[in-house]
Design a protein around this motif. Structure first.
Motif, PDB file in Angstrom:
ATOM      1  N   GLU A 340       0.758  -1.223   0.092  1.00  0.00           N
ATOM      2  CA  GLU A 340      -0.001  -0.100   0.074  1.00  0.00           C
ATOM      3  C   GLU A 340       0.881   1.170  -0.119  1.00  0.00           C
ATOM      4  N   ASP A 341       1.774   1.222   0.838  1.00  0.00           N
ATOM      5  CA  ASP A 341       3.011   2.553   0.870  1.00  0.00           C
ATOM      6  C   ASP A 341       3.544   2.903  -0.586  1.00  0.00           C
ATOM      7  N   GLN A 342       4.006   1.617  -0.961  1.00  0.00           N
ATOM      8  CA  GLN A 342       4.405   1.809  -2.449  1.00  0.00           C
ATOM      9  C   GLN A 342       3.690   2.452  -3.548  1.00  0.00           C
ATOM     10  N   GLU A 343       2.396   1.811  -3.391  1.00  0.00           N
ATOM     11  CA  GLU A 343       1.449   2.249  -4.415  1.00  0.00           C
ATOM     12  C   GLU A 343       1.020   3.920  -4.190  1.00  0.00           C
ATOM     13  N   LEU A 344       0.910   3.865  -2.766  1.00  0.00           N
ATOM     14  CA  LEU A 344       0.699   5.348  -2.514  1.00  0.00           C
ATOM     15  C   LEU A 344       1.863   6.385  -2.978  1.00  0.00           C
ATOM     16  N   GLU A 350       3.056  14.824  -5.961  1.00  0.00           N
ATOM     17  CA  GLU A 350       4.172  15.577  -5.392  1.00  0.00           C
ATOM     18  C   GLU A 350       5.572  14.748  -5.607  1.00  0.00           C
ATOM     19  N   ALA A 351       5.139  13.649  -5.170  1.00  0.00           N
ATOM     20  CA  ALA A 351       6.647  12.660  -5.372  1.00  0.00           C
ATOM     21  C   ALA A 351       7.142  12.676  -6.844  1.00  0.00           C
ATOM     22  N   ARG A 352       6.008  12.388  -7.700  1.00  0.00           N
ATOM     23  CA  ARG A 352       6.473  12.132  -9.048  1.00  0.00           C
ATOM     24  C   ARG A 352       7.182  13.321  -9.783  1.00  0.00           C
ATOM     25  N   ALA A 353       6.612  14.635  -9.261  1.00  0.00           N
ATOM     26  CA  ALA A 353       7.272  15.895  -9.563  1.00  0.00           C
ATOM     27  C   ALA A 353       8.828  16.133  -9.056  1.00  0.00           C
ATOM     28  N   ARG A 354       8.724  15.503  -7.993  1.00  0.00           N
ATOM     29  CA  ARG A 354      10.300  15.645  -7.201  1.00  0.00           C
ATOM     30  C   ARG A 354      11.185  14.704  -8.118  1.00  0.00           C
ATOM     31  N   ALA A 355      10.467  13.619  -8.433  1.00  0.00           N
ATOM     32  CA  ALA A 355      11.410  12.662  -9.271  1.00  0.00           C
ATOM     33  C   ALA A 355      11.708  13.303 -10.889  1.00  0.00           C
ATOM     34  N   ALA A 402      17.181   7.493 -11.197  1.00  0.00           N
ATOM     35  CA  ALA A 402      16.073   8.380 -10.991  1.00  0.00           C
ATOM     36  C   ALA A 402      15.187   8.064 -12.210  1.00  0.00           C
ATOM     37  N   GLU A 403      15.564   7.968 -13.390  1.00  0.00           N
ATOM     38  CA  GLU A 403      14.721   7.507 -14.454  1.00  0.00           C
ATOM     39  C   GLU A 403      13.892   6.305 -14.213  1.00  0.00           C
ATOM     40  N   LYS A 404      14.490   5.257 -13.575  1.00  0.00           N
ATOM     41  CA  LYS A 404      13.928   3.901 -13.286  1.00  0.00           C
ATOM     42  C   LYS A 404      12.765   4.406 -12.320  1.00  0.00           C
ATOM     43  N   ALA A 405      13.228   5.144 -11.241  1.00  0.00           N
ATOM     44  CA  ALA A 405      11.942   5.535 -10.250  1.00  0.00           C
ATOM     45  C   ALA A 405      10.899   6.250 -10.803  1.00  0.00           C
ATOM     46  N   LEU A 406      11.321   7.180 -11.650  1.00  0.00           N
ATOM     47  CA  LEU A 406      10.052   8.167 -12.448  1.00  0.00           C
ATOM     48  C   LEU A 406       9.348   7.273 -13.244  1.00  0.00           C
TER      49      LEU A 406
END
Length: 410
Positions: A340-344, A350-355, A402-406
């Motif tokens: 659940e935490d990972q999906e959130l 905001e997290a996507r913008a930071r990434a 960073a690209e993988k996380a995005l």
């Protein structure tokens, strides 16, 4: 009238000896010729010479004491002075004078040796007395201290004697040290006896409480109280040897009675809970198989709640399987919460913008480093070339992560 250098025989048979002080009568001879008389008294003189020679030999080659030598010289001198012999008595006296000088020298030597021996004896006994005083003042290991004190007394007895005044003064110190040690030891054990009596009384109180709790069925609080009583027992110290074993036997008997009853009750209850364990083992297996196949964390949470309700309804577990099963179910709950935490995190704008911002910054940094690297190569600056190449390699690695996380958030 017949004569020789050291004596003569008168016509009437009177025999004389000549000395530096004149003639004196040594005997009378009526049985034969004057020569026989002189030969007889010369043999008596030879006997005196032999005695002097023997004394010279003893003084030269033995450890004859000066006092014994002087005593023997004085006896011989008296014998020579009054001897009824014919011979050179003055020569014998001179030899005795020489022996006297040698005996006096020996007496001086013996006196010096005796003085040195007394000083050495004083030093030895001074050391023994000093160590006895140290043992008396400092030792708290009473067994080894007592053994050492006895050894020091034996050493004292075996040591040579000093002069009387020194012996008396040092023995007074030695005796005082021994008495002081005995007094300290006696006081210590008297205090220890008192302390052990207090410990005995305290343990009697602990036993009384332990025995009063032995038949309790309030298992949890009573178990905790027994643990506290055991800690107090250990902290209390030891009572006297004759009491300690009996006290412990009584205390342990009270504990054993309670814990045996508790264990029997728990065993009976655990037997009743075996069915619960079988139910929960089945629920755990089903929940694992089903939830691990669900990709949607919200759906997984919903199915987990269903199994949590059934888990609670199944009831408590026996002690021997409680930790294992409860731990396994908590691990399953944790896996659902983590998903659940990972999906959130993935769907958080905001997290996507930071990434995305991190990716852009790394790309810009790489572009700048590539320009600097080209300039360094054109200048032929090997040091800067290595620096920029290392920096580019590190930032490219960061950019890949960073690209993988995005991408995972897309």
């Amino acid at each position: 009238m017949n004569t020789d250098p050291w004596g003569r025989v008168d016509d009437d048979g009177t025999v004389y000896v000549r000395t530096s002080e004149g003639e004196r009568v040594v005997g009378s001879w009526q049985a034969g010729a004057p020569e026989e008389a002189l030969a007889f008294f010369r043999r008596k003189y030879d006997a005196l010479v032999t005695e002097v020679e023997l004394l010279e030999e003893r003084l030269t080659n033995t450890d004859l004491s000066a006092a014994q030598a002087l005593s023997s010289i004085e006896k011989l001198r008296s014998s020579v002075r009054d001897a009824n012999v014919v011979g050179d008595l003055d020569a014998l006296s001179r030899r005795l004078d020489t022996l006297t000088e040698r005996a006096e020298e020996r007496r001086a030597e013996q006196k010096r040796a005796q003085q040195q021996a007394r000083e050495e004896a004083r030093d030895i006994k001074e050391r023994i007395a000093a160590e006895a005083e140290r043992v008396a003042e400092e030792t708290t290991h009473w067994k080894s201290g007592g053994e050492r004190m006895r050894q020091l007394i034996d050493e004292w007895k075996a040591a040579p004697r000093a002069d009387r005044a020194t012996e008396q003064a040092l023995w007074k110190r030695m005796s005082a040290a021994r008495n002081a040690f005995s007094k300290r030891r006696k006081a210590y054990f008297a205090g220890l006896d008192q302390q052990r009596e207090q410990v005995r009384k305290h343990k009697e109180e602990l036993i009384a409480e332990a025995e009063s709790l032995a038949d309790s069925t309030d298992w949890g609080p009573t178990s905790g109280r027994y643990r506290e009583l055991m800690q107090q027992w250990k902290a209390a110290g030891r009572a006297d040897r004759s009491s300690e074993d009996d006290l412990w036997a009584r205390f342990k008997a009270a504990q054993d009675r309670f814990f045996q009853a508790r264990n029997a009750a728990f065993a009976e209850r655990d037997a009743e809970l075996r069915d619960n364990a079988e139910v929960k083992e089945r629920l755990l297996k089903e929940a694992r198989e089903e939830i691990h196949q669900i990709k949607d964390p919200r759906e997984a949470r919903a199915r987990l709640r269903h199994y949590q309700e059934q888990w609670e309804e199944a009831g408590p577990l026996p002690r021997d399987s409680r930790e294992q099963l409860e731990g396994a179910f908590r691990k399953l709950e944790d896996s659902v919460r983590k998903a659940e935490d990972q999906e959130l995190q993935r769907t958080n704008p905001e997290a996507r913008a930071r990434a995305a911002d991190t990716v852009n910054q790394l790309r810009e940094s790489i572009s700048q480093l590539e320009s600097k690297l080209e300039q360094a190569r054109s200048e032929g600056n090997d040091r800067k070339i290595r620096e920029f190449e290392d920096a580019l390699s590190a930032r490219q690695s960061w950019l890949d992560e960073a690209e993988k996380a995005l991408n995972e958030m897309s």
